[in-house]
Design a protein around this motif. Structure first.
Motif, PDB file in Angstrom:
ATOM      1  N   LEU A 666       0.842  -1.199   0.000  1.00 56.67           N
ATOM      2  CA  LEU A 666       0.000   0.000   0.000  1.00 56.67           C
ATOM      3  C   LEU A 666       0.876   1.246   0.000  1.00 56.67           C
ATOM      4  O   LEU A 666       1.878   1.309   0.712  1.00 56.67           O
ATOM      5  CB  LEU A 666      -0.870   0.005   1.267  1.00 56.67           C
ATOM      6  N   ASP A 667       0.477   2.223  -0.785  1.00 57.50           N
ATOM      7  CA  ASP A 667       1.139   3.530  -0.764  1.00 57.50           C
ATOM      8  C   ASP A 667       0.507   4.354   0.356  1.00 57.50           C
ATOM      9  O   ASP A 667      -0.614   4.835   0.230  1.00 57.50           O
ATOM     10  CB  ASP A 667       0.950   4.218  -2.123  1.00 57.50           C
ATOM     11  N   ALA A 668       1.209   4.515   1.461  1.00 62.12           N
ATOM     12  CA  ALA A 668       0.667   5.239   2.622  1.00 62.12           C
ATOM     13  C   ALA A 668       1.321   6.609   2.760  1.00 62.12           C
ATOM     14  O   ALA A 668       1.323   7.213   3.835  1.00 62.12           O
ATOM     15  CB  ALA A 668       0.870   4.417   3.891  1.00 62.12           C
ATOM     16  N   SER A 669       1.870   7.123   1.660  1.00 63.08           N
ATOM     17  CA  SER A 669       2.609   8.394   1.731  1.00 63.08           C
ATOM     18  C   SER A 669       1.755   9.575   2.155  1.00 63.08           C
ATOM     19  O   SER A 669       2.276  10.598   2.590  1.00 63.08           O
ATOM     20  CB  SER A 669       3.216   8.711   0.363  1.00 63.08           C
ATOM     21  N   THR A 670       0.429   9.453   2.003  1.00 65.63           N
ATOM     22  CA  THR A 670      -0.424  10.616   2.295  1.00 65.63           C
ATOM     23  C   THR A 670      -0.627  10.829   3.787  1.00 65.63           C
ATOM     24  O   THR A 670      -1.084  11.898   4.187  1.00 65.63           O
ATOM     25  CB  THR A 670      -1.804  10.436   1.655  1.00 65.63           C
ATOM     26  N   SER A 760       6.242  19.987   9.769  1.00 63.60           N
ATOM     27  CA  SER A 760       5.493  19.083   8.898  1.00 63.60           C
ATOM     28  C   SER A 760       6.451  18.459   7.895  1.00 63.60           C
ATOM     29  O   SER A 760       7.162  19.161   7.182  1.00 63.60           O
ATOM     30  CB  SER A 760       4.398  19.850   8.163  1.00 63.60           C
ATOM     31  N   VAL A 761       6.498  17.126   7.854  1.00 68.60           N
ATOM     32  CA  VAL A 761       7.387  16.445   6.882  1.00 68.60           C
ATOM     33  C   VAL A 761       6.583  15.489   6.001  1.00 68.60           C
ATOM     34  O   VAL A 761       7.146  14.586   5.394  1.00 68.60           O
ATOM     35  CB  VAL A 761       8.551  15.707   7.596  1.00 68.60           C
ATOM     36  N   THR A 762       5.284  15.729   5.923  1.00 69.72           N
ATOM     37  CA  THR A 762       4.410  14.843   5.137  1.00 69.72           C
ATOM     38  C   THR A 762       4.928  14.656   3.715  1.00 69.72           C
ATOM     39  O   THR A 762       4.978  13.543   3.193  1.00 69.72           O
ATOM     40  CB  THR A 762       2.984  15.425   5.092  1.00 69.72           C
ATOM     41  N   ASP A 763       5.304  15.758   3.085  1.00 70.73           N
ATOM     42  CA  ASP A 763       5.709  15.674   1.680  1.00 70.73           C
ATOM     43  C   ASP A 763       7.144  15.171   1.507  1.00 70.73           C
ATOM     44  O   ASP A 763       7.561  14.904   0.394  1.00 70.73           O
ATOM     45  CB  ASP A 763       5.595  17.055   1.027  1.00 70.73           C
ATOM     46  N   HIS A 764       7.879  15.083   2.602  1.00 70.52           N
ATOM     47  CA  HIS A 764       9.290  14.762   2.477  1.00 70.52           C
ATOM     48  C   HIS A 764       9.563  13.273   2.376  1.00 70.52           C
ATOM     49  O   HIS A 764      10.625  12.864   1.947  1.00 70.52           O
ATOM     50  CB  HIS A 764      10.080  15.337   3.664  1.00 70.52           C
ATOM     51  N   TYR A 765       8.594  12.460   2.807  1.00 67.09           N
ATOM     52  CA  TYR A 765       8.801  11.012   2.815  1.00 67.09           C
ATOM     53  C   TYR A 765       7.750  10.309   1.968  1.00 67.09           C
ATOM     54  O   TYR A 765       6.587  10.711   1.933  1.00 67.09           O
ATOM     55  CB  TYR A 765       8.691  10.465   4.242  1.00 67.09           C
ATOM     56  N   ALA A 801      17.738   2.123   8.498  1.00 71.07           N
ATOM     57  CA  ALA A 801      18.368   1.162   7.591  1.00 71.07           C
ATOM     58  C   ALA A 801      18.784   1.874   6.316  1.00 71.07           C
ATOM     59  O   ALA A 801      18.610   3.095   6.184  1.00 71.07           O
ATOM     60  CB  ALA A 801      17.399   0.035   7.279  1.00 71.07           C
ATOM     61  N   LYS A 802      19.368   1.091   5.380  1.00 74.54           N
ATOM     62  CA  LYS A 802      19.753   1.648   4.091  1.00 74.54           C
ATOM     63  C   LYS A 802      19.340   0.692   2.988  1.00 74.54           C
ATOM     64  O   LYS A 802      19.494  -0.524   3.114  1.00 74.54           O
ATOM     65  CB  LYS A 802      21.262   1.870   4.037  1.00 74.54           C
ATOM     66  N   ILE A 803      18.789   1.242   1.934  1.00 73.48           N
ATOM     67  CA  ILE A 803      18.510   0.448   0.743  1.00 73.48           C
ATOM     68  C   ILE A 803      19.413   1.020  -0.346  1.00 73.48           C
ATOM     69  O   ILE A 803      19.220   2.164  -0.776  1.00 73.48           O
ATOM     70  CB  ILE A 803      17.033   0.584   0.293  1.00 73.48           C
ATOM     71  N   ILE A 823       8.044   1.177   5.141  1.00 73.73           N
ATOM     72  CA  ILE A 823       9.349   1.729   4.779  1.00 73.73           C
ATOM     73  C   ILE A 823       9.159   3.199   4.437  1.00 73.73           C
ATOM     74  O   ILE A 823       8.383   3.551   3.548  1.00 73.73           O
ATOM     75  CB  ILE A 823       9.940   0.989   3.554  1.00 73.73           C
ATOM     76  N   ASN A 824       9.834   4.079   5.180  1.00 70.73           N
ATOM     77  CA  ASN A 824       9.793   5.514   4.901  1.00 70.73           C
ATOM     78  C   ASN A 824      11.107   5.919   4.268  1.00 70.73           C
ATOM     79  O   ASN A 824      12.172   5.713   4.841  1.00 70.73           O
ATOM     80  CB  ASN A 824       9.590   6.308   6.189  1.00 70.73           C
ATOM     81  N   VAL A 825      11.013   6.516   3.099  1.00 76.20           N
ATOM     82  CA  VAL A 825      12.221   6.870   2.377  1.00 76.20           C
ATOM     83  C   VAL A 825      12.015   8.266   1.793  1.00 76.20           C
ATOM     84  O   VAL A 825      10.887   8.679   1.536  1.00 76.20           O
ATOM     85  CB  VAL A 825      12.513   5.796   1.286  1.00 76.20           C
ATOM     86  N   GLN A 826      13.104   8.977   1.613  1.00 74.90           N
ATOM     87  CA  GLN A 826      13.025  10.324   1.043  1.00 74.90           C
ATOM     88  C   GLN A 826      12.142  10.284  -0.218  1.00 74.90           C
ATOM     89  O   GLN A 826      12.299   9.399  -1.054  1.00 74.90           O
ATOM     90  CB  GLN A 826      14.440  10.784   0.696  1.00 74.90           C
ATOM     91  N   ALA A 827      11.249  11.255  -0.350  1.00 71.13           N
ATOM     92  CA  ALA A 827      10.162  11.165  -1.333  1.00 71.13           C
ATOM     93  C   ALA A 827      10.638  10.810  -2.739  1.00 71.13           C
ATOM     94  O   ALA A 827      10.039   9.978  -3.417  1.00 71.13           O
ATOM     95  CB  ALA A 827       9.395  12.480  -1.361  1.00 71.13           C
ATOM     96  N   ASN A 828      11.741  11.407  -3.186  1.00 73.54           N
ATOM     97  CA  ASN A 828      12.122  11.190  -4.583  1.00 73.54           C
ATOM     98  C   ASN A 828      12.662   9.783  -4.854  1.00 73.54           C
ATOM     99  O   ASN A 828      12.852   9.405  -5.995  1.00 73.54           O
ATOM    100  CB  ASN A 828      13.093  12.275  -5.077  1.00 73.54           C
ATOM    101  N   TYR A 829      12.903   8.988  -3.791  1.00 72.43           N
ATOM    102  CA  TYR A 829      13.279   7.583  -4.005  1.00 72.43           C
ATOM    103  C   TYR A 829      12.063   6.670  -3.888  1.00 72.43           C
ATOM    104  O   TYR A 829      12.175   5.461  -4.063  1.00 72.43           O
ATOM    105  CB  TYR A 829      14.334   7.142  -2.992  1.00 72.43           C
ATOM    106  N   GLY A 830      10.914   7.239  -3.566  1.00 71.68           N
ATOM    107  CA  GLY A 830       9.728   6.446  -3.260  1.00 71.68           C
ATOM    108  C   GLY A 830       9.365   5.457  -4.351  1.00 71.68           C
ATOM    109  O   GLY A 830       9.142   4.272  -4.090  1.00 71.68           O
ATOM    110  N   LYS A 831       9.352   5.949  -5.592  1.00 72.70           N
ATOM    111  CA  LYS A 831       8.881   5.097  -6.678  1.00 72.70           C
ATOM    112  C   LYS A 831       9.854   3.924  -6.901  1.00 72.70           C
ATOM    113  O   LYS A 831       9.428   2.796  -7.117  1.00 72.70           O
ATOM    114  CB  LYS A 831       8.723   5.936  -7.946  1.00 72.70           C
ATOM    115  N   SER A 832      11.162   4.193  -6.814  1.00 76.37           N
ATOM    116  CA  SER A 832      12.117   3.103  -7.094  1.00 76.37           C
ATOM    117  C   SER A 832      12.076   2.057  -5.986  1.00 76.37           C
ATOM    118  O   SER A 832      12.189   0.860  -6.261  1.00 76.37           O
ATOM    119  CB  SER A 832      13.528   3.661  -7.309  1.00 76.37           C
ATOM    120  N   VAL A 833      11.884   2.475  -4.737  1.00 76.54           N
ATOM    121  CA  VAL A 833      11.788   1.493  -3.648  1.00 76.54           C
ATOM    122  C   VAL A 833      10.512   0.663  -3.806  1.00 76.54           C
ATOM    123  O   VAL A 833      10.506  -0.550  -3.626  1.00 76.54           O
ATOM    124  CB  VAL A 833      11.852   2.193  -2.269  1.00 76.54           C
TER     125      VAL A 833
END
Ligand SMILES: [Zn+2]
Lengths: 1001, 91
Positions: A666-670, A760-765, A801-803, A823-833
């Motif tokens: 599930l994409d829970a980024s929101t 607020s870091v909602t958009d960052h991860y 951790a690190k991916i 898994i919470n990762v910096q937003a711009n890596y989201g799609k690749s993870v």
């Protein structure tokens, strides 16, 4: 058959530029510079529509935006057609097509016209009295009313035109470019103020610019040529922006005004392509100068609404500005000197005037003397008592007024005519002034309301301030401007003004008749067909407030907002009720001053730009994989992923089963994410959540419930202790902004001593949740370096951790009841993870699921969704979540409210599970829950909040709130539906895995 | 739409701000000691004055700071703006 009534060239009309247009399917010709009204009048067309209630034939009445009758439907095109366009404002262009909108089937034969003969049974309040009952008949009435009342047609296709909004900030805004506005704009701009001058017409100079009579002179020049030179000068001023065809719609507080700039409506159709049609100007002005002018008043007498009856000033404007005569045999009817100004203009153009009827006797006026010198008959002390002619006036009857003006005396005289000009004096256009919050005062001597108290930094000048004559205007303006703009001198300090206007007026609101009022039709509001008789009836029936009389009689409620007749309505009310004019007040003038199109209001915010939407960093993947989306707040969330044309139900069943059988993602980024740091962070959490936080170990997660101070559940989510003084809080998707706002509120205002910082870091991860019995196998391949053993990484804990060198935070938390990793990762890596998880998860049939499946899975487990299973009336106790409310903590937000007399009641609505007798029957969310359907009225015990078919339990499950439900486990209740009653049993809200075996597996 | 002079940012449109109700209502330090009526007084009772009112506002779409505004509710005239914790002016 049609006549040409173009009398003499006017410099405002370009006779070398001929334009053809259609009105009611007939082709006519006019010239560039004509309005639809002036071009029709030049073709001797007066009849343009039918009145609203009686369907009486109506003609062009005015030459401006106050027009009540000449309301047309523009364009014969299902996307561009526009109702309620005033023929007096629309400039003609090649290809214009307009039709009368207030008639059916045609303007010449109108079925509704029969109402005119039925009028004794159509009194004031007719609509309220007749169409009120029986209620079930409304549908039939509505068809009849809509069809025959002619409210115009709306377009049926999307508007193809372009609209935009623009913000303007200026030092001085001048509204209205008549003589007063021109003087003001020049003075402001020349003295260094950034100035904006607006006028609704296509030309500058107001009514002075086409007034060409020797009697009015400025510095020894005829007033119009003097003004023309001023206009040419201001056009060169750098500090001044001038916008014509721009009407101010609204004047709000703090000098905030909305104006509509009309850019293309006057252009030939082929020149409009790719151009902005209307621009809505949002103006914030430091200072506002209102120079909105005044509106001529009609006179109220029997049958004062026939085609061919116009305002006297409109007749003058048609002659002077457009070079058009309103007929060949004219009569003017006035109670002041304005009628003579018109007469002199007409005489100069060679337009016939049979007679002038003046309410006044023995007036010493230069204008009257000039008229009499030219052998035009003047009836002094007379009034019109009636008119005749069905589709065009052909006769007026006049009688002498008694000394007190209450009666008519002597013989009745008759004068044949084909047009009649009426002038009842002038009403200052104070609509925008009152919109801004300004207060009016009543001036008894000429019975007008004028500005008195201003609500912001503004002034009214010229005739909108009650200074009607040229010498009044020019003698008052220089000093007013100097004071308002703080100047020592102006260009206009030593003007020499000559004006022959005698200010006297004989004001009679309702002119007397030789007939009783019941037998007359003196119209006060032309558009809504309200007569003086209706107003008197309303008073007889006990209405006293002007606002009530307005609504009962519909006076002033049309698209023209009663710009012409409101004063007369007030006058008649005060005379009849015996009250003083100034004490009654006026009705409220509301924006917009003239109607705005929806296109103008929405501007560019159409289609996908209608509202902002937020996309997660993984959004593109969802789109590529054919997700259906759901709007959650401003977010677009993947709702479900239909495969091969699956229905929503089938997709959700498949996804839900896969998540429990093997693995789901599930994409829970929101979810809202708030970073909390500071030495008092733990104490802060203690105060805002119901449970205790001080003892939470670093690296552990905890679910928290947040209440309002009234004890009701506000938000929930998991918060993780990242370090001694560092937490990350998650909130619901929809609640992210308000939760942050609420936390900031307490921190800044109640507990400023706490050392806590919120970000607020909602958009960052990006947040990727992998769940299911095989989730551990998947994530341990995604992050091979991390120890995923239950001992090292138990439920409700967190690890850094690190991916592939990318830092991430992994939380083992679950909203589904399955073993689950976030898994919470910096937003711009989201799609690749995400893609990596999908790739590795392939062998486990990893199944992406959307919000619908998420909702189903959590419902199986009995987890609430704040806002779906709760509203603002549910305490944690009502939710059977007593376990999360700390008994030890001295205080937290909402604690005290949990034992108010109301919140401790046993019979509050409480959250329960509901199981249907028939396991295949799925309840409707929102359905009512009752115990006894025989009792009347049926007592409502609660409602269904969540309902699904569970593929894992193979039965229907539901959550609901039921009064006293906590103690009703096992009870049978009923859900009454439209065509059946569904039997349900109250159950524990946790349907699956009560022992939490799966989470910890 | 009025203009508010945020004490941290300066003059901004009203649409950037969020209203926070009556100002100077202090959360009781010991809520558990209060009777239902006393708690209700804090929780529910607001003056809602027609005239000069002391209010809390938040520059929600700006610096996110809360501050106090003295506003005449009958005509929206803002008489004063001051920071949280500062002494209220008299009106
Ligand atoms: Zn600010």
């Amino acid at each position: 058959m049609t006549k040409n009534l173009r009398v003499k060239t006017s410099k405002f009309i370009d006779e070398t530029y001929k334009i053809s247009f259609k009105f009611n399917r007939t082709t006519y010709y006019g010239y560039k510079g004509d309005t639809l009204a002036s071009a029709l009048l030049a073709n001797d067309v007066h009849l343009v529509g039918r009145s609203f209630k009686y369907h009486r034939p109506r003609g062009i009445m005015t030459a401006g935006s106050e027009e009540p009758n000449a309301i047309v439907q523009l364009h014969n095109n299902s996307a561009r057609t526009e109702p309620n366009v005033r023929a007096t404002e629309i400039e003609i262009y090649e290809g214009l097509e307009a039709s009368s909108q207030n008639c059916w089937p045609s303007v010449n034969f109108d079925i509704g016209g029969i109402n005119n003969f039925l009028s004794p049974v159509l009194p004031a309040g007719f609509y309220y009295k007749t169409f009120m009952w029986p209620a079930s008949f409304w549908e039939k009435y509505e068809y009849f009313i809509r069809k025959s009342a002619g409210l115009g047609k709306s377009p049926t296709e999307p508007d193809p035109d372009i609209y935009e909004h623009k913000y303007i900030h200026c030092d001085v805004l001048v509204v209205g470019a008549g003589i007063a506005g021109i003087l003001a704009a020049k003075t402001a701009a020349k003295n260094g103020f950034k100035t904006l001058l607006l006028d609704e017409k296509s030309y500058l100079g107001g009514s002075t610019i086409y007034q060409n009579i020797e009697n009015h002179k400025i510095n020894n020049q005829i007033s119009n040529s003097w003004l023309e030179k001023e206009i040419n000068e201001i056009k060169k001023l750098k500090n001044l922006e001038i916008k014509v065809r721009t009407s101010v719609a609204a004047f709000h507080g703090y000098n905030f005004l909305l104006a509509r700039e009309n850019l293309t409506d006057h252009l030939p159709l082929d020149q409009r392509k790719n151009k902005t049609r209307h621009r809505l100007l949002k103006i914030r002005a430091k200072k506002v100068i209102m120079a909105t002018g005044s509106l001529e008043r009609p006179l109220i007498f029997d049958n004062n609404d026939r085609p061919g009856i116009l305002l006297s000033s409109a007749i003058e404007k048609y002659a002077n500005l457009f070079g058009v005569a309103c007929g060949e045999k004219g009569v003017l009817f006035t109670n002041n000197d304005s009628g003579y100004e018109t007469a002199i203009s007409l005489f100069q153009k060679g337009i016939n005037i049979e007679a002038i009827i003046d309410n006044r006797e023995n007036i010493d006026s230069k204008l009257i003397k000039e008229i009499e010198k030219n052998n035009i008959k003047v009836f002094k002390g007379y009034t019109v008592v009636n008119t005749s002619g069905y589709k065009r006036i052909n006769n007026v009857s006049i009688m002498q007024l008694s000394k007190d003006g209450q009666k008519v005396v002597g013989p009745k005289l008759s004068i044949a005519c084909d047009y009649l000009g009426i002038s009842g004096g002038w009403t200052p256009a104070v609509h925008l002034f009152t919109q801004s919050g300004g207060k009016l005062k009543f001036r008894d001597e000429d019975q007008v309301f004028i500005p008195n108290i201003y609500s912001s930094d503004q002034i009214s000048i010229g005739s909108c301030n009650g200074d009607f004559t040229l010498d009044e205007i020019l003698s008052s303006i220089p000093n007013k401007l100097k004071e308002f703009l703080d100047l020592k001198k102006s260009d206009y300090d030593d003007l020499e003004v000559q004006s022959s206007f005698n200010k006297s007026k004989r004001n009679i609101w309702l002119l007397p008749s030789d007939k009783v009022i019941g037998k007359t039709k003196p119209f006060v509001d032309y558009q809504n067909d309200a007569t003086a008789k209706d107003i008197k009836l309303a008073l007889r029936e006990g209405f006293r407030s002007i606002e009530h009389v307005k609504r009962y009689t519909t006076t002033g409620m049309g698209t023209d907002q009663g710009k012409l007749g409101n004063m007369h309505a007030l006058g008649i009310i005060s005379e009849t009720a015996g009250s003083k004019m100034g004490e009654l007040g006026t009705t409220t003038f509301r924006p917009p001053y003239t109607p705005l199109t929806f296109g103008t209001i929405v501007g560019r915010n159409v289609g996908e730009y209608f509202d902002i939407f937020r996309k997660t960093p993984i959004h593109e993947w969802h789109v590529q994989n054919k997700a259906e989306f759901e709007n959650v707040g401003q977010w677009k969330r993947a709702w479900y992923y239909p495969k091969n044309g699956e229905s929503m139900h089938n997709a959700v069943q498949r996804e839900s089963k896969a998540a429990r059988d093997s693995a789901g993602i599930l994409d829970a980024s929101t979810l809202g994410k708030i970073d909390i740091q500071g030495t008092d962070a733990s104490e802060f959490l203690n105060r805002v959540y119901t449970n205790a936080w001080s003892k939470l170990a670093i690296g552990r997660c905890r679910y928290g419930l947040m209440l309002n101070e009234d004890g009701m559940v506000y938000d929930d989510g998991v918060t993780t202790r990242l370090d001694e003084n560092h937490y990350i809080m998650t909130t619901t998707t929809g609640g992210a902004a308000t939760v942050l706002g609420k936390l900031e509120d307490y921190l800044q205002t109640e507990w400023p001593e706490l050392d806590v910082y919120l970000t607020s870091v909602t958009d960052h991860y990006a947040t990727i949740s992998v769940c299911g019995p095989n989730s551990k196998k998947i994530v341990s391949q995604v992050i091979p370096d991390l120890d995923f053993s239950d001992k090292s990484f138990p439920h409700m804990s967190f690890k850094n951790a690190k991916i592939d060198k990318i830092k991430c935070r992994v939380m083992r938390i679950s909203f589904t009841g399955e073993q689950s990793y976030e898994i919470n990762v910096q937003a711009n890596y989201g799609k690749s993870v995400w893609e990596k998880c999908m790739e590795i998860g392939k062998e486990f049939n990893i199944t992406p699921y959307g919000t619908e499946t998420m909702h189903l899975l959590r419902a199986e487990k009995g987890f609430i969704i704040v806002g779906q299973d709760t509203d603002a009336t549910m305490t944690p106790i009502d939710l059977q979540m007593d376990w999360i409310v700390s008994k030890k903590k001295y205080d937290f937000i909402g604690k005290r409210s949990l034992y108010r007399s109301d919140t401790i009641k046993e019979d509050r609505k409480q959250l329960v599970g509901l199981l249907t007798e028939n396991p295949d029957e799925v309840l409707e969310e929102g359905a009512q829950i009752v115990a006894d359907i025989k009792k009347s009225p049926i007592e409502m015990l609660g409602h269904v909040t969540s309902s699904y078919y569970s593929p894992n339990l193979k039965k229907s499950i539901a959550l609901g709130v039921v009064r006293g439900g906590k103690n009703m486990i096992g009870h049978k209740l009923i859900i009454p539906m439209e065509n059946k009653n569904i039997n349900v049993t109250v159950a524990d809200p946790v349907f699956l895995d009560k022992e939490n075996k799966r989470i910890n597996a | 739409m009025f203009v508010i002079n945020c004490p941290y940012c300066g003059e901004r449109e009203q649409s950037e701000f969020k209203a926070g109700g009556e100002a100077h209502i202090i959360r009781p330090k010991q809520p558990t000691e209060l009777s239902d009526d006393e708690w209700a007084e804090y929780l529910f009772m607001r003056k809602n004055i027609k005239g000069v009112q002391f209010e809390r506002w938040n520059h929600a779409h700006g610096c996110r700071k809360w501050f106090n505004v003295v506003r005449d509710t009958s005509n929206d005239a803002i008489k004063a703006v001051y920071k949280m914790g500062e002494k209220p002016p008299t009106y």
